[in-house]
Design a protein around this motif. Structure first.
Motif: not given
Length: 274
Positions: A17-43
């Motif tokens: 994912a070559y776009t901004c990630a979404y860090y829902r928690a302070a300890d989120a990893t990059l991969d977690d944050a990219q998945t969270a970004k995709m979920d945010l878009v879908c929601r």
């Protein structure tokens, strides 16, 4: 974008994912944050099983694959990078969801057909302000009198181009619009803006995470290209992180719908649900 999938995989990681990630928690990893970004878009798009989605500018296709796998929608995803599309199609085959996702080698201007949701993540920067009305017309035609749309783009607080070095070396012809300039996508076609969110600090952190991975792989990058290229890419990542940290650059997510549609959320509760 055709520097090679192997190069981008070194620092983008498995999500590609070559776009901004979404860090829902302070300890989120990059991969977690990219998945969270995709979920945010879908929601934000309120996707539900059986719906159809058109994605304008799909990169390596991970958002399209995520929407199909986790939300049960059918996606037509458009892109002009042959290497990115080859990678996306292979992932679709591996995941066994080729029947739900169609990757199309075509400019956004070749988009046709109708959909329940229209999404574009990280493409508006490359469209050019003279063509914003064209993009809006295509989105409006695809959505008809109902449906939802989302555009995710790097931007500015006031009109100003990228610096000359970035425009020449990294993103030829790209431009980060202000919100006022982005309205040229929506206003001419009676598309109502429903929600605007600025993820600037999330992009600053995304870039720092990319830079950390890039540094860990810098020796490999030098073997793939040369030391000069590695220095150039390091400057690009570090400089971009600084631009988002200081507020020189913004990251806008704009949710919209046809102006006459009443099939829109009354609150933002569905955006922030787990």
């Amino acid at each position: 974008y055709d520097l090679g999938n192997d190069f981008y995989a070194l620092w983008l990681g498995p999500t590609m994912a070559y776009t901004c990630a979404y860090y829902r928690a302070a300890d989120a990893t990059l991969d977690d944050a990219q998945t969270a970004k995709m979920d945010l878009v879908c929601r934000k798009l309120r996707l539900s099983a059986g719906e159809t989605v058109i994605e304008a500018g799909c990169g390596w296709g991970m958002l399209a694959l995520h929407m199909a796998r986790h939300y049960g929608v059918r996606v037509r995803a458009f892109n002009i990078s042959r290497e990115q599309l080859d990678w996306a199609r292979e992932q679709s085959r591996i995941l066994g969801i080729g029947g739900q996702v169609e990757f199309i080698e075509e400019d956004y201007r070749g988009i046709s057909g109708r959909c329940d949701a229209f999404v574009s993540v990280g493409m508006l920067e490359h469209v050019g302000t003279d063509h914003y009305r064209d993009l809006g017309r295509i989105a409006r035609r695809a959505l008809g009198r109902s449906g939802r749309g989302l555009i995710h783009s790097i931007g500015r607080n006031r009109p100003r181009p990228f610096d000359e070095w970035t425009s020449t070396r990294i993103f030829p012809g790209a431009y980060p619009p202000s919100l006022r300039e982005m309205m040229e996508v929506f206003e001419p076609w009676n598309l109502s803006v429903l929600d605007v969110e600025n993820l600037r600090l999330h992009y600053a952190r995304t870039l720092r995470d990319w830079l950390e991975r890039f540094e860990a792989a810098s020796a490999t990058v030098e073997r793939m290209f040369d030391a000069r290229f590695a220095r150039m890419w390091r400057l690009y990542l570090a400089g971009s992180a600084a631009a988002f940290t200081t507020g020189s650059l913004q990251l806008f997510q704009v949710l919209f719908a046809p102006g006459e549609s009443n099939d829109i959320p009354l609150t933002r509760a569905d955006i922030y649900q787990d």
